[in-house]
Design a protein around this motif. Structure first.
Motif, PDB file in Angstrom:
ATOM      1  N   ASN A  22      41.908 -25.967 -34.934  1.00  0.00           N
ATOM      2  CA  ASN A  22      42.534 -27.050 -34.185  1.00  0.00           C
ATOM      3  C   ASN A  22      41.821 -27.198 -32.844  1.00  0.00           C
ATOM      4  O   ASN A  22      41.060 -26.318 -32.432  1.00  0.00           O
ATOM      5  N   LEU A  23      42.057 -28.286 -32.179  1.00  0.00           N
ATOM      6  CA  LEU A  23      41.337 -28.598 -30.942  1.00  0.00           C
ATOM      7  C   LEU A  23      41.573 -27.549 -29.866  1.00  0.00           C
ATOM      8  O   LEU A  23      40.624 -27.102 -29.209  1.00  0.00           O
ATOM      9  N   THR A  24      42.789 -27.104 -29.685  1.00  0.00           N
ATOM     10  CA  THR A  24      43.083 -26.113 -28.649  1.00  0.00           C
ATOM     11  C   THR A  24      42.318 -24.819 -28.900  1.00  0.00           C
ATOM     12  O   THR A  24      41.693 -24.266 -27.988  1.00  0.00           O
ATOM     13  N   SER A  25      42.340 -24.349 -30.131  1.00  0.00           N
ATOM     14  CA  SER A  25      41.619 -23.130 -30.482  1.00  0.00           C
ATOM     15  C   SER A  25      40.119 -23.282 -30.245  1.00  0.00           C
ATOM     16  O   SER A  25      39.474 -22.402 -29.672  1.00  0.00           O
ATOM     17  N   TYR A  26      39.563 -24.410 -30.639  1.00  0.00           N
ATOM     18  CA  TYR A  26      38.129 -24.636 -30.461  1.00  0.00           C
ATOM     19  C   TYR A  26      37.752 -24.811 -28.993  1.00  0.00           C
ATOM     20  O   TYR A  26      36.646 -24.442 -28.594  1.00  0.00           O
ATOM     21  N   ILE A  27      38.639 -25.359 -28.204  1.00  0.00           N
ATOM     22  CA  ILE A  27      38.366 -25.460 -26.758  1.00  0.00           C
ATOM     23  C   ILE A  27      38.246 -24.066 -26.166  1.00  0.00           C
ATOM     24  O   ILE A  27      37.298 -23.765 -25.430  1.00  0.00           O
ATOM     25  N   TRP A  28      39.183 -23.182 -26.496  1.00  0.00           N
ATOM     26  CA  TRP A  28      39.128 -21.817 -25.965  1.00  0.00           C
ATOM     27  C   TRP A  28      37.913 -21.060 -26.487  1.00  0.00           C
ATOM     28  O   TRP A  28      37.274 -20.309 -25.743  1.00  0.00           O
ATOM     29  N   GLN A  29      37.584 -21.277 -27.759  1.00  0.00           N
ATOM     30  CA  GLN A  29      36.391 -20.641 -28.319  1.00  0.00           C
ATOM     31  C   GLN A  29      35.122 -21.147 -27.637  1.00  0.00           C
ATOM     32  O   GLN A  29      34.196 -20.371 -27.385  1.00  0.00           O
ATOM     33  N   SER A  30      35.068 -22.433 -27.334  1.00  0.00           N
ATOM     34  CA  SER A  30      33.871 -22.986 -26.690  1.00  0.00           C
ATOM     35  C   SER A  30      33.744 -22.508 -25.251  1.00  0.00           C
ATOM     36  O   SER A  30      32.624 -22.285 -24.768  1.00  0.00           O
ATOM     37  N   ILE A  31      34.853 -22.310 -24.586  1.00  0.00           N
ATOM     38  CA  ILE A  31      34.799 -21.784 -23.217  1.00  0.00           C
ATOM     39  C   ILE A  31      34.282 -20.345 -23.231  1.00  0.00           C
ATOM     40  O   ILE A  31      33.316 -20.012 -22.545  1.00  0.00           O
ATOM     41  N   SER A  32      34.910 -19.505 -24.043  1.00  0.00           N
ATOM     42  CA  SER A  32      34.489 -18.099 -24.071  1.00  0.00           C
ATOM     43  C   SER A  32      33.100 -17.933 -24.682  1.00  0.00           C
ATOM     44  O   SER A  32      32.274 -17.162 -24.168  1.00  0.00           O
ATOM     45  N   GLY A  33      32.821 -18.657 -25.740  1.00  0.00           N
ATOM     46  CA  GLY A  33      31.508 -18.576 -26.373  1.00  0.00           C
ATOM     47  C   GLY A  33      30.402 -19.125 -25.499  1.00  0.00           C
ATOM     48  O   GLY A  33      29.293 -18.580 -25.455  1.00  0.00           O
ATOM     49  N   ALA A  73      33.676 -31.942 -24.219  1.00  0.00           N
ATOM     50  CA  ALA A  73      32.731 -32.000 -25.332  1.00  0.00           C
ATOM     51  C   ALA A  73      33.441 -31.742 -26.665  1.00  0.00           C
ATOM     52  O   ALA A  73      33.141 -32.404 -27.668  1.00  0.00           O
ATOM     53  N   GLN A  74      34.371 -30.805 -26.677  1.00  0.00           N
ATOM     54  CA  GLN A  74      35.134 -30.542 -27.900  1.00  0.00           C
ATOM     55  C   GLN A  74      36.014 -31.736 -28.271  1.00  0.00           C
ATOM     56  O   GLN A  74      36.124 -32.101 -29.442  1.00  0.00           O
ATOM     57  N   PHE A  75      36.633 -32.338 -27.264  1.00  0.00           N
ATOM     58  CA  PHE A  75      37.464 -33.508 -27.519  1.00  0.00           C
ATOM     59  C   PHE A  75      36.624 -34.627 -28.135  1.00  0.00           C
ATOM     60  O   PHE A  75      37.013 -35.226 -29.147  1.00  0.00           O
ATOM     61  N   ILE A  76      35.474 -34.914 -27.549  1.00  0.00           N
ATOM     62  CA  ILE A  76      34.593 -35.967 -28.072  1.00  0.00           C
ATOM     63  C   ILE A  76      34.150 -35.625 -29.493  1.00  0.00           C
ATOM     64  O   ILE A  76      34.152 -36.486 -30.380  1.00  0.00           O
ATOM     65  N   THR A  77      33.805 -34.370 -29.719  1.00  0.00           N
ATOM     66  CA  THR A  77      33.368 -33.945 -31.052  1.00  0.00           C
ATOM     67  C   THR A  77      34.444 -34.173 -32.095  1.00  0.00           C
ATOM     68  O   THR A  77      34.185 -34.761 -33.148  1.00  0.00           O
TER      69      THR A  77
END
Length: 160
Positions: A128-139, A92-96
């Motif tokens: 950046n995408l990596t940071s937001y991926i980790w934030q979306s997983i934990s959040g 979902a983050q990648f698509i966003t």
């Protein structure tokens, strides 16, 4: 797997809702000219998230537990939904950030540096995408568990 089909269905719906919300943010200008208000607008996403968990747990209560679900059963279901949402959140983050709003990070970095909230390097490391991926997983897990606990309490069968 059939035991968790309801959770899987609602986790997919939750991720689709997230992508729809990101599209809405983009269309309303929160990824462009109104980007400084994007974080505040994103907080409103808790409303549809709450609704998703409510509908999911009502579905589980009705169609799996025959309208007789205690808090623990609802809470476990919510945890499962949260983890499935987290599994799909990198996609979902990648698509966003690659399709819906490819200039989002660039604009946030520029805004943060211009407002002297971060240095260029700090902003690039955070947005950046990596940071937001980790934030979306934990959040996704943490907010899903909290929302799920509340919803499970609200819809539990009192006599169970």
């Amino acid at each position: 797997m059939k035991k968790f089909s309801i959770e899987f269905k609602w986790a997919i719906i939750a991720n689709i809702l997230f992508l729809a919300w990101m599209t809405l943010e983009k269309q309303l200008g929160f990824h462009n000219e109104k980007i400084k208000w994007q974080m505040a607008f994103t907080l409103l996403f808790f409303i549809p998230s709450f609704l998703i968990y409510l509908l999911a747990l009502l579905d589980k209560k009705k169609n799996y537990y025959q309208n007789n679900m205690n808090w623990r059963q609802g809470f476990i279901s919510a945890i499962i939904i949260s983890f499935i949402v987290a599994v799909f959140s990198p996609l979902a983050q990648f698509i966003t950030h690659e399709i819906i709003s490819p200039l989002y990070f660039e604009k946030l970095i520029k805004l943060s540096v211009e407002n002297q909230r971060m240095t260029q390097e700090q902003a690039e490391n955070y947005f950046n995408l990596t940071s937001y991926i980790w934030q979306s997983i934990s959040g996704g897990i943490s907010s899903g568990v909290v929302i799920g606990a509340i919803v499970a309490y609200l819809i539990r069968t009192k006599s169970v």
